[in-house]
Design an enzyme around this catalytic site. Structure first.
Site, short mmCIF file in Angstrom:
data_model
loop_
_atom_site.label_atom_id
_atom_site.label_comp_id
_atom_site.label_asym_id
_atom_site.label_seq_id
_atom_site.Cartn_x
_atom_site.Cartn_y
_atom_site.Cartn_z
N HIS A 41 8.20 -11.87 -0.85
CA HIS A 41 8.84 -12.31 -2.10
C HIS A 41 10.36 -12.42 -1.92
CE1 HIS A 41 5.35 -12.28 -4.72
NE2 HIS A 41 5.04 -11.06 -4.32
N ASP A 58 5.28 -5.60 -1.97
CA ASP A 58 3.95 -6.10 -2.29
C ASP A 58 3.71 -7.51 -1.74
OD1 ASP A 58 5.85 -7.04 -4.15
OD2 ASP A 58 4.29 -7.54 -5.58
N GLU A 59 2.45 -7.79 -1.52
CA GLU A 59 1.93 -9.14 -1.27
C GLU A 59 2.54 -9.85 -0.05
OE1 GLU A 59 0.40 -10.31 -5.72
OE2 GLU A 59 2.39 -11.03 -5.15
N VAL A 60 2.68 -9.11 1.06
CA VAL A 60 3.03 -9.77 2.32
C VAL A 60 1.75 -10.40 2.87
CG1 VAL A 60 3.82 -9.41 4.68
CG2 VAL A 60 4.95 -8.22 2.79
#
EC number: 3.2.1.52
Length: 851
Positions: free
Chosen positions: A429, A515-517
């Protein structure tokens, strides 16, 4: 001769201008109106939506059949070739798409329309599923975007499974009893001990204030507020009544006692924070009248309160990266957080779509990362996202807080005992920061400063890794194998520390996301491969996670700052029976890190993740998507804004949340359907040790669908009061009752009280605090009985009005006070004390309530 030369120059300039104009397209995109609509929400019985955009030409020249593209944003996937056969939709990056006409597309003449039908790969649920921010780009000018005249989302009446109709709303509201305002509890969130007594205290400008020196700041805060409500300066009288602020060191850090007798108001606390919360409780005992208009005297009831919070960490996470909110709107949020005793603003300042805080050492972060417009290379600013359009004029897409703005926010929050926790998203992100440092790299390389150019570079320029994030970005992850990455973070941390120091504001922690790699990131990075060769502890890209956060943690520890992040920061990937899974990472468990856990989506398998991490020793802030996400749609209806991938989430989900056992009263899944309780089989329950590690609750507002201050208010308020109730007040009796029938009856009684308190006490004041908040006004319930429509409302105290001629009800329409004949089209709408209306509920001639 001089005049002749001037004339020649003027003529040359005019010729040049004429030539430039001749090359420009003659059609003005401002003459276009694009309408989006749903054609078939279950196209060919495949669970896909056939949707269409209609392009209407309001100008005097034709839109050519080719030579242009439309760009737009969407969080959804599409079938590439239009069903109408006249265009192709292609993903660009992130949520940006293009529509290109083909040989089948016909020129659109003045006053005519053209239509492109295309397939969305899942059904439409609400109006935020529409495309966003379409704009036009001419093939001859690929680097410039043109705004169109207007974009319209056509209303749609879906019939999908789980649709919430006014009849369903009516039946839900039936359990809410109308309780007289005089008998309602005067303080919210609910105090630990509360007793009303007979009599009252009258506040005038002659009151005297006696205060322990410890509370000097709170005394000033109190005086400023009271003088505003009275409309005059205080002129204390020796014989007047008193307000007393007393110190009692035996009380807890945020505890207070409030005593109101006919002669004095006494607030007792051990700390300024406790005293401040006593003031907030006093404020909520007041009626709405002095907030609406200054009163020369204000009467408050006599009562005795002893109070302290259940959790020390009571937070709101505000994302200003996806869509920006002004400094003024942030201050309004902080103000209401303080009123309801929430004490942490988790400030999500950076993401793929924006960087929103000025850091003096890295000016490119805002010079590039705070702007969105039409670009396909992101060299100088970021592309349109979430409907922000082709240029910088969209204030939701473009904007940032100057250093002075941020310091003002910090000081305002500090005065109200709200700690501002900055979040710098990493390593995923992070596209805004990556592109900003790319810009810096390009500039310094051109100047011949290779060392300077590479000092803060966040990606390996030779990395050929291919990945796609959850939000469809293919270039949004910082390369954590590069030494320059850590130069960058040292600089960011130093600037943040200095800003907080200048504001005299606390900085106990910094949140670094996590988060969310996506999968496959770094796999072909030369920096990663080189680091792997030199460091035997790094065997795969997954090990970079611990390498990165270990180094960041070391940076923070030397500054006495705690590491904070999303749940992935505390997890280690492993396998069970060949299947990928996550377990608490033992490497960081004793480092004092704090993790915010959002993922408990019911039915997705991670329902117990927060409890696993707490049982495993991590300090956990519950940010559960099932109950605490402000941005989730209230319920399943086309006219309710918000995402719904994790849950449909009304204020009841906040109020009914049981922090230590949120499995207990989970009733519906993420689609709003009755839950299969087998999903909890084998899931971890919270141990007594784990309970000690649940440090608080956090409501989260992600802002992909939040473009304005009014929409932010709509999504957050009054849900925020439900969050405050669960974060501050002790568990109510219904949470511990084992008999489900008794527990439900107990809950219904308390729910009725809470709804009455909101409707008759809190919402009227919210109309006037800080100029007023645009809180959500619910749609009325409507049911047909014996040829008449009956209506009710979730918050007793709001006014329902109706029309019988098919027009939208206004603040001057008839007040509903009993059954209405079901003749023609009857529409119902609720209004607050300022005359603001909510969504409309409709009854139709075929005697079936519609939406």
């Amino acid at each position: 001769m001089r005049r002749f030369i001037v004339l020649l120059l003027v003529a040359a300039v005019n010729v040049k201008a004429f030539a430039a104009n001749a090359d420009e397209p003659k059609f003005n995109p401002k003459n276009l109106v694009i309408t989006w609509e749903v054609v078939d929400n279950n196209y060919q019985n495949k669970g896909e939506a056939l949707t269409a955009i209609t392009i209407t030409n309001k100008g005097k020249t034709s839109l050519p059949a080719s030579g242009w593209k439309f760009y737009f944003n969407s969080s959804r996937n599409f079938v590439a070739n239009a069903v109408s056969g006249n265009a192709r939709i292609e993903p660009i990056n992130g949520d940006l798409y293009s529509i290109t006409p083909n040989a089948e597309f016909k020129a659109i003449k003045p006053g005519k329309s053209g239509r492109i039908d295309y397939i969305c790969e899942s059904p439409v649920v609400n109006f935020t599923d529409a495309i966003e921010g379409p704009y036009l780009v001419w093939d001859s000018e690929p680097n410039k975007g043109y705004a169109i005249g207007d974009f319209v989302v056509k209303p749609f009446n879906p019939t999908y499974l789980g649709l919430i109709t006014p009849e369903i709303i009516y039946n839900q509201n039936k359990i809410i009893q109308d309780i007289p305002a005089a008998s309602l509890q005067k303080i919210i969130p609910t105090p630990a001990s509360y007793k009303e007594n007979s009599g009252s205290f009258t506040i005038t400008n002659s009151i005297a204030i006696e205060s322990d020196p410890l509370f000097e700041g709170e005394k000033r805060y109190f005086i400023t507020g009271i003088e505003k409500l009275l409309g005059s300066k205080l002129k204390p009288s020796a014989s007047g009544k008193k307000v007393i602020f007393k110190k009692d060191a035996s009380l807890g850090a945020e505890a207070y006692q409030l005593s109101i007798t006919p002669d004095a108001i006494t607030i007792t606390a051990a700390t300024p924070a406790g005293l401040f919360y006593g003031i907030q409780s006093f404020k909520t005992t007041l009626s709405a009248e002095p907030w609406a208009k200054p009163q020369s005297s204000i009467t408050v009831p006599c009562l005795e309160v002893a109070d302290e919070p259940r959790f020390p960490y009571r937070a709101v996470m505000l994302d200003v990266a996806r869509n920006f909110q002004t400094k003024e709107q942030v201050l309004k949020l902080i103000n209401l957080m303080a009123v309801y005793k929430l004490n942490v603003l988790h400030f999500h300042l950076t993401n793929d779509e924006g960087w929103r805080i000025e850091l003096p050492s890295l000016p490119e972060l805002t010079a590039v990362g705070s702007k969105r417009g039409h670009t396909l290379d992101s060299k100088n600013y970021l592309p349109a996202s979430h409907g922000s359009g082709p240029d910088f004029s969209n204030t939701a897409g473009t904007g940032y807080y100057t250093k002075a703005d941020y310091i003002e926010i910090l000081k305002y929050a500090n005065e109200r005992h709200v700690m501002v926790l900055p979040e710098i998203e990493s390593p995923g992100h992070a596209r805004a920061s990556i592109k900003a440092m790319d810009n810096r790299y390009t500039r310094l390389m051109a100047a011949g400063d290779k060392a300077g150019a590479e000092r803060y570079l966040l990606r390996d320029v030779n990395d050929k890794s291919e990945y796609r994030s959850v939000q469809y970005w293919n270039d949004n992850v910082i390369d954590v194998a590069m030494p320059s990455t850590y130069n960058y973070f040292e600089t960011v941390i130093n600037d943040l520390v200095n800003i907080y120091k200048e504001a005299s504001a606390p900085l106990p922690a910094i949140h670094f996301g996590g988060d969310e790699v996506p999968p496959h990131v770094w796999e072909k990075s030369p920096s990663y491969l080189a680091l792997k060769d030199k460091n035997p502890e790094i065997k795969n890209t997954g090990d970079l996670w611990y390498y990165f956060y270990g180094k960041l943690n070391a940076m923070l520890k030397k500054r006495n700052i705690t590491m904070s992040g999303w749940e992935e920061m505390a997890l280690r990937k492993t396998t069970v029976d060949g299947q990928n899974t996550y377990v608490p990472n033992p490497q960081f468990v004793n480092e004092g890190m704090q993790v915010d856990v959002w993922n408990n989506v019911l039915g997705d398998g991670q329902e117990d993740l927060a409890y696993k991490l707490a049982n495993g020793g991590y300090k956990v802030v519950l940010t559960c998507v099932t109950n605490l996400y402000f941005d989730m749609a209230n319920y399943k209806s086309f006219d309710e804004p918000g995402y719904y991938w994790g849950a449909f989430l009304g204020i009841d989900k906040f109020y009914s949340f049981i922090p230590f056992d949120y499995f207990k009263n989970a009733d519906v899944d993420k689609n709003g359907q009755p839950i299969n309780r087998n999903i909890f089989t084998g899931k971890q329950r919270l141990t007594d040790y784990g309970k000690q590690n649940i440090i608080g609750l956090q409501g989260a507002l992600w802002t992909e669908t939040v473009k304005t201050a009014d929409r932010m208010d709509y999504m957050v308020f009054p849900k925020l009061i439900g969050l405050a109730e669960r974060a501050w007040a002790k568990d109510p009796a219904w949470t511990m009752e084992k008999d489900t029938t008794k527990a439900r009856a107990m809950y219904n009684a308390e729910w009725s009280k809470f709804m009455n308190i909101l409707g008759k006490r809190e919402l009227p004041r919210l109309n006037y605090y800080q100029g007023g908040y645009s809180f959500r006004i619910p749609k009325p319930g409507v049911v047909l009985q014996d040829g008449k429509y009956l209506s009710n409302i979730q918050y007793p105290g709001l006014t329902i009005r109706y029309t019988t001629d098919g027009t939208e009800p206004t603040a001057s329409s008839k007040v509903y006070d009993g059954p209405v004949d079901a003749t023609g089209t009857v529409k119902f709408r609720a209004f607050d004390t300022k005359g603001r209306g909510g969504n409309v509920a409709e009854g139709s001639e075929n005697n079936k309530p519609g939406i």
